[in-house]
Design an enzyme around this catalytic site. Structure first.
Site, PDB file in Angstrom:
ATOM      1  N   ASP A  17       0.786  -1.247   0.000  1.00  0.00           N
ATOM      2  CA  ASP A  17       0.000   0.000   0.000  1.00  0.00           C
ATOM      3  C   ASP A  17       0.818   1.298   0.000  1.00  0.00           C
ATOM      4  O   ASP A  17       0.516   2.228   0.750  1.00  0.00           O
ATOM      5  CB  ASP A  17      -0.935   0.023   1.224  1.00  0.00           C
ATOM      6  CG  ASP A  17      -1.982  -1.083   1.210  1.00  0.00           C
ATOM      7  OD1 ASP A  17      -1.970  -1.905   0.276  1.00  0.00           O
ATOM      8  OD2 ASP A  17      -2.814  -1.111   2.136  1.00  0.00           O
ATOM      9  N   ASP A  55      -4.548  -0.729  -1.828  1.00  0.00           N
ATOM     10  CA  ASP A  55      -5.849  -0.557  -1.186  1.00  0.00           C
ATOM     11  C   ASP A  55      -6.763   0.085  -2.235  1.00  0.00           C
ATOM     12  O   ASP A  55      -6.361   1.071  -2.875  1.00  0.00           O
ATOM     13  CB  ASP A  55      -5.659   0.364   0.029  1.00  0.00           C
ATOM     14  CG  ASP A  55      -6.593   0.045   1.187  1.00  0.00           C
ATOM     15  OD1 ASP A  55      -6.968  -1.131   1.361  1.00  0.00           O
ATOM     16  OD2 ASP A  55      -6.949   0.986   1.923  1.00  0.00           O
ATOM     17  N   HIS A  57     -10.736   0.870  -2.661  1.00  0.00           N
ATOM     18  CA  HIS A  57     -12.101   0.807  -2.127  1.00  0.00           C
ATOM     19  C   HIS A  57     -13.127   1.436  -3.059  1.00  0.00           C
ATOM     20  O   HIS A  57     -12.860   2.490  -3.658  1.00  0.00           O
ATOM     21  CB  HIS A  57     -12.180   1.571  -0.803  1.00  0.00           C
ATOM     22  CG  HIS A  57     -11.302   1.032   0.276  1.00  0.00           C
ATOM     23  ND1 HIS A  57     -11.285  -0.287   0.635  1.00  0.00           N
ATOM     24  CD2 HIS A  57     -10.409   1.657   1.101  1.00  0.00           C
ATOM     25  CE1 HIS A  57     -10.420  -0.457   1.627  1.00  0.00           C
ATOM     26  NE2 HIS A  57      -9.865   0.696   1.914  1.00  0.00           N
ATOM     27  N   HIS A  61     -17.317   2.991   1.214  1.00  0.00           N
ATOM     28  CA  HIS A  61     -16.826   1.743   1.819  1.00  0.00           C
ATOM     29  C   HIS A  61     -17.107   1.724   3.317  1.00  0.00           C
ATOM     30  O   HIS A  61     -17.092   2.765   3.977  1.00  0.00           O
ATOM     31  CB  HIS A  61     -15.310   1.627   1.568  1.00  0.00           C
ATOM     32  CG  HIS A  61     -14.738   0.309   1.934  1.00  0.00           C
ATOM     33  ND1 HIS A  61     -13.906   0.136   3.017  1.00  0.00           N
ATOM     34  CD2 HIS A  61     -14.886  -0.914   1.377  1.00  0.00           C
ATOM     35  CE1 HIS A  61     -13.559  -1.147   3.088  1.00  0.00           C
ATOM     36  NE2 HIS A  61     -14.138  -1.799   2.107  1.00  0.00           N
ATOM     37  N   HIS A  90     -10.454   7.106   1.749  1.00  0.00           N
ATOM     38  CA  HIS A  90      -9.094   6.964   1.222  1.00  0.00           C
ATOM     39  C   HIS A  90      -9.070   5.891   0.136  1.00  0.00           C
ATOM     40  O   HIS A  90      -9.899   4.981   0.125  1.00  0.00           O
ATOM     41  CB  HIS A  90      -8.114   6.576   2.343  1.00  0.00           C
ATOM     42  CG  HIS A  90      -8.397   5.216   2.929  1.00  0.00           C
ATOM     43  ND1 HIS A  90      -9.377   5.017   3.884  1.00  0.00           N
ATOM     44  CD2 HIS A  90      -7.865   4.003   2.668  1.00  0.00           C
ATOM     45  CE1 HIS A  90      -9.425   3.727   4.189  1.00  0.00           C
ATOM     46  NE2 HIS A  90      -8.522   3.083   3.461  1.00  0.00           N
ATOM     47  N   LYS A 115      -6.986  -4.861  -2.927  1.00  0.00           N
ATOM     48  CA  LYS A 115      -7.733  -5.385  -1.775  1.00  0.00           C
ATOM     49  C   LYS A 115      -8.663  -4.299  -1.238  1.00  0.00           C
ATOM     50  O   LYS A 115      -8.477  -3.123  -1.526  1.00  0.00           O
ATOM     51  CB  LYS A 115      -6.770  -5.868  -0.693  1.00  0.00           C
ATOM     52  CG  LYS A 115      -5.886  -4.769  -0.134  1.00  0.00           C
ATOM     53  CD  LYS A 115      -4.838  -5.334   0.800  1.00  0.00           C
ATOM     54  CE  LYS A 115      -3.980  -4.242   1.394  1.00  0.00           C
ATOM     55  NZ  LYS A 115      -4.688  -3.253   2.215  1.00  0.00           N
ATOM     56  N   CYS A 160      -1.964  -2.786   7.895  1.00  0.00           N
ATOM     57  CA  CYS A 160      -1.919  -3.700   6.745  1.00  0.00           C
ATOM     58  C   CYS A 160      -0.675  -4.591   6.745  1.00  0.00           C
ATOM     59  O   CYS A 160      -0.752  -5.764   6.364  1.00  0.00           O
ATOM     60  CB  CYS A 160      -2.067  -2.918   5.451  1.00  0.00           C
ATOM     61  SG  CYS A 160      -3.716  -2.158   5.336  1.00  0.00           S
TER      62      CYS A 160
HETATM   63 ZN   LIG Z   1      -8.365   1.037   3.295  1.00  0.00          ZN
END
Ligand SMILES: [Zn+2]
Length: 212
Positions: A17, A55, A57, A61, A90, A115, A160
């Site tokens: 990330d 990351d 989303h 989310h 984010h 993810k 993470c």
């Molecule tokens: Zn996130």
């Protein structure tokens, strides 16, 4: 440096990330997060096998405080799969905040694993979503490629990276966290908890120098 730490054919660097929103000018800044970029660039040169995670989303989310009226970022609330820290919006799919840091240069990475793509569940770990059961597919990729030792670097150390380390360890991989190639957020003492947890599990924290 011991020979055991020289990356080989069966080793993989998983870069977690390193995206604009997790860097100091981003929406969910990890303090000094951008400092890892040159360290990770150099580290990646040592590895034939590199995976980048991103990351990624959808809008609204579950992990966003803005999705829960009356809630503020960095509060914790209970969701179906347990406690969830609520974050600022984010890494929304397709936004510049979700892009990798512009100075991240790892062109030989073989896979970009996205993810957090399902609206109703977060995914800190690169391997499982936050129910710790729903796979992202990365375990299958690593097994199929014969990659046995996982080296983790990136953002954030106490979320993470930590969850990724725990899940990979649980699935029987040898796991190393390259700690100086990570930076953390530290919500309610999460840095100290992470260090303790990794130690208890026997997951080694090493320095990038050990691989140089
Ligand atoms: Zn996130």
């Amino acid at each position: 440096m011991s020979d055991a730490m020289a990356p080989g054919e069966n080793d993989v660097l998983v870069v977690v990330d390193i995206q604009n929103d997790f860097c100091p000018a981003g929406r969910l800044p990890v303090p000094y997060g951008d400092e890892v970029v040159p360290i990770v660039n150099r580290l990646a040169e040592r590895f034939r096998n590199v995976v980048l995670t991103q990351d990624w989303h959808p809008p609204s989310h579950l992990s966003f405080a803005s999705s829960h009226p009356g809630r503020e970022p960095y509060e914790t609330m209970t969701v179906v799969c347990g406690p969830q820290v609520l974050w600022p919006d984010h890494c929304v799919q397709g936004t510049s905040g979700a892009d990798f840091h512009k100075s991240l240069q790892i062109t030989h990475a073989g896979l970009v694993l996205r993810k957090g793509i399902h609206r109703a569940i977060d995914s800190y770990s690169a391997f499982y979503e936050n129910d710790r059961k729903t796979p992202t597919g990365l375990i299958g990729y690593l097994r199929e490629r014969g990659l046995m030792r996982i080296f983790l670097a990136g953002l954030a150390f106490d979320f993470c990276v930590r969850y990724s380390a725990e899940d990979a360890h649980r699935d029987g991989f040898a796991v190393f966290v390259v700690e100086d190639a990570c930076r953390g957020i530290d919500v309610d003492g999460s840095m100290a908890v992470t260090r303790r947890q990794l130690t208890e599990l026997g997951i080694f924290c090493i320095s990038a120098q050990a691989l140089a």
